[in-house]
Design a protein around this motif. Structure first.
Motif, short mmCIF file in Angstrom:
data_model
loop_
_atom_site.label_atom_id
_atom_site.label_comp_id
_atom_site.label_asym_id
_atom_site.label_seq_id
_atom_site.Cartn_x
_atom_site.Cartn_y
_atom_site.Cartn_z
N ASP A 98 21.25 91.48 -24.20
CA ASP A 98 20.18 92.45 -24.36
C ASP A 98 19.60 92.50 -25.78
OD1 ASP A 98 22.04 93.78 -25.85
OD2 ASP A 98 22.54 95.21 -24.30
N GLN A 102 25.90 92.53 -33.59
CA GLN A 102 26.89 93.19 -34.43
C GLN A 102 27.47 92.18 -35.42
OE1 GLN A 102 30.42 94.64 -32.44
NE2 GLN A 102 30.98 95.94 -34.17
N ILE B 171 35.41 92.54 -27.29
CA ILE B 171 35.86 93.93 -27.36
C ILE B 171 35.35 94.60 -28.62
CG2 ILE B 171 37.87 95.42 -27.45
CD1 ILE B 171 39.32 93.05 -26.01
N MET B 172 35.30 93.83 -29.71
CA MET B 172 34.74 94.39 -30.94
C MET B 172 33.30 94.82 -30.71
SD MET B 172 36.04 91.96 -33.97
CE MET B 172 34.70 92.55 -34.98
N MET B 173 32.59 93.96 -30.05
CA MET B 173 31.21 94.23 -29.70
C MET B 173 31.12 95.52 -28.90
SD MET B 173 28.80 91.95 -30.19
CE MET B 173 27.06 92.30 -30.13
N LEU B 175 33.36 97.94 -28.65
CA LEU B 175 33.77 99.12 -29.40
C LEU B 175 32.74 99.49 -30.46
CD1 LEU B 175 37.54 98.29 -29.89
CD2 LEU B 175 36.59 100.04 -28.40
N GLY B 176 32.09 98.48 -30.97
CA GLY B 176 31.19 98.73 -32.09
C GLY B 176 29.81 99.19 -31.69
N THR B 177 29.34 98.76 -30.52
CA THR B 177 27.95 99.03 -30.21
C THR B 177 27.67 99.70 -28.87
OG1 THR B 177 27.46 96.94 -29.07
CG2 THR B 177 27.41 96.88 -31.46
N MET B 178 28.69 99.85 -28.04
CA MET B 178 28.36 100.31 -26.70
C MET B 178 28.71 101.76 -26.44
SD MET B 178 29.27 97.06 -24.34
CE MET B 178 28.40 95.52 -24.59
N GLU B 182 28.66 101.92 -20.69
CA GLU B 182 28.64 100.47 -20.81
C GLU B 182 30.04 99.91 -20.97
OE1 GLU B 182 25.62 100.97 -24.19
OE2 GLU B 182 25.18 99.01 -23.36
N GLY B 219 38.46 102.68 -26.47
CA GLY B 219 38.07 103.59 -27.54
C GLY B 219 37.47 104.88 -27.01
N LEU B 257 24.78 97.78 -18.56
CA LEU B 257 24.90 97.18 -19.88
C LEU B 257 23.51 97.14 -20.52
CD1 LEU B 257 27.21 94.20 -18.92
CD2 LEU B 257 27.83 96.50 -19.65
N GLY B 258 23.48 97.55 -21.72
CA GLY B 258 22.22 97.46 -22.44
C GLY B 258 21.17 98.45 -22.00
#
Lengths: 262, 262
Positions: A98, A102, B171-173, B175-178, B182, B219, B257-258
């Motif tokens: 999308d 990051q 997973i970082m993605m 946790l960091g942006t969603m 999502e 998270g 998502l997104g």
DNA sequence: CGGGGATTTGACACATATCAAGAGCGGTGG
DNA sequence: CCACCGCTCTTGATATGTGTCAAATCCCCG
């Protein structure tokens, strides 16, 4: 421009290197050989006996300069080589369909770039220089060959992969369970420790990235990052002047970790 | 108790295995050999020619049963072996000094446990069975030895390490942006796809973990996870009955998502 | 059949995001 | 050398998603 000056210095160094090689001087003192590299202790040769480390010299044919803002490789690029950072600073950026992206890592000298592609033969993230930098190109096929004969190389390579995993782990922890204040504290302490391991000051350094990039990495908005810097400064933990950071109270910073709501 | 029944079946299977070996039957049909393992395609032998895969049989001496709730290894334990999951389900839990912990992974058959310890010789997280399980013990030293002679093994091992890195990346993605919605959608889609790769149903499965464990992994708080499940159900995306999940509209889930704020 | 943990749901609090404006700094060109 | 321009950063006011606290229900398991 400071960055340009740095590049000039490197270019000069390179020319000197070539000259020395040409006249057949003692090869072991060439700065582009693993065996004599100042980053030996944090890079691929780490933990290897010097005779073994010497064999790594066959590994590095090329060094590449990457200017600030330039892309070393892009997600989707074919994978052929790993890159050991010789000087400079990089960021890695992952993105999802999308369009969201990051920052998933900041990388400093002695660290290996390209590991993400080992499995797929395709790079999975963009990796971009945050300042003029230089990397040693390590052909992966050659690394695999050498692993068979050079004792300790495979082991060290696994160690590096694992360190990568462990690192991302820490970040997962950070993103999953920590508050903004703790995230920034960890970030600073982590940088500090990595600088220290490379012989730089642990208490005073210059950030190579913007607040926005820090925020992206930490799962925060740039405004939040900025506010947290201000708070740390107000509390006397750090001195912040633009991107110049001075850690005044490392213990206090560590105290931020695991502290309940402020 | 269903789980106990499973173990019994495995015990029976093991005894049968030993008996067969004793009487010198066709070794290639023994279920505890890599070359004949049903998980061949997702585990260490993946992508190797069958002759090569056969050499892996030297690798696995032992299989270990781990009962639900039992710890396979603990953070701080010395590292000697990797474990390939033969059956069952595991979680990994990392913790920081202050006592906070986070689930950093869920693991299913064919996946390798213990990778986190490669660098340090010390395990960095607790790994615990979520149901009665069985793992193949892979002595690391032996794996290194074999890598030198078995073509493709080293490569495949790197592939697995890299997959691990890529996974943590995702997973970082996340946790960091969603947002919460999502995160849960990704979680379900990820599980679905992994089940599919192992020959199970992609649309209907049983969660082995609690809401709290899912929340820790994503998270989020367990209440949030619960609310999101309810929302998905209300929207007709999934059918949730306790831990039994049925995906009704995978496309709709992907659509989460997104998506901007609900 | 009883008990305890897991789950759901509601009301409310709070940390961080969002929106917006202005200040600071570095680089460029006159 | 100074003025200007653009980008980064800071700070404030407000919005919102998720956490927190609490209570009721459910379900598994003994």
């Amino acid at each position: 421009m400071q960055a340009t000056a740095t590049v000039r210095a490197i270019e000069t160094g390179l020319r000197a290197t070539i000259a020395i090689r040409d006249i057949g001087s003692n090869v072991s003192r060439l700065p582009n050989l693993c065996s004599s590299c100042g980053l030996r202790e944090v890079c691929l040769p780490c933990g290897m006996r010097s005779e073994e480390a010497g064999k790594l010299d066959e590994l590095i044919y090329t060094r590449v300069r990457v200017k600030r803002g330039q892309v070393l490789y892009r997600a989707g690029d074919a994978f052929a080589s790993l890159y050991a950072i010789r000087s400079g600073f990089f960021k890695s950026v992952s993105s999802v369909e999308d369009g969201r992206e990051q920052v998933t890592g900041f990388h400093m000298p002695g660290e290996l770039l390209g590991i993400d592609a080992l499995g797929t033969d395709i790079h999975t993230r963009d990796t971009i220089a945050l300042e003029d930098s230089e990397v040693c190109v390590i052909p992966y096929a050659r690394l695999v060959e050498l692993s068979a004969s050079v004792e300790g190389l495979q082991r060290q390579f696994h160690r590096i992969l694992s360190r990568e995993i462990a690192g991302e782990h820490g970040i997962m922890m950070l993103l999953g369970t920590m508050r903004a204040e703790e995230r920034l504290a960890m970030f600073l302490l982590n940088l500090s420790q990595r600088f220290l391991a490379r012989g730089y000051s642990a208490t005073e350094f210059v950030l190579r990235m913007t607040r926005d990039e820090i925020g992206s990495y930490l799962g925060l908005k740039l405004e939040t990052v900025s506010r947290m810097f201000s708070r740390f400064q107000a509390e006397g933990l750090v001195e912040v002047s633009n991107r110049h950071i001075r850690i005044l109270d490392a213990t206090g910073l560590k105290g931020c970790l695991g502290r309940a709501t402020h």
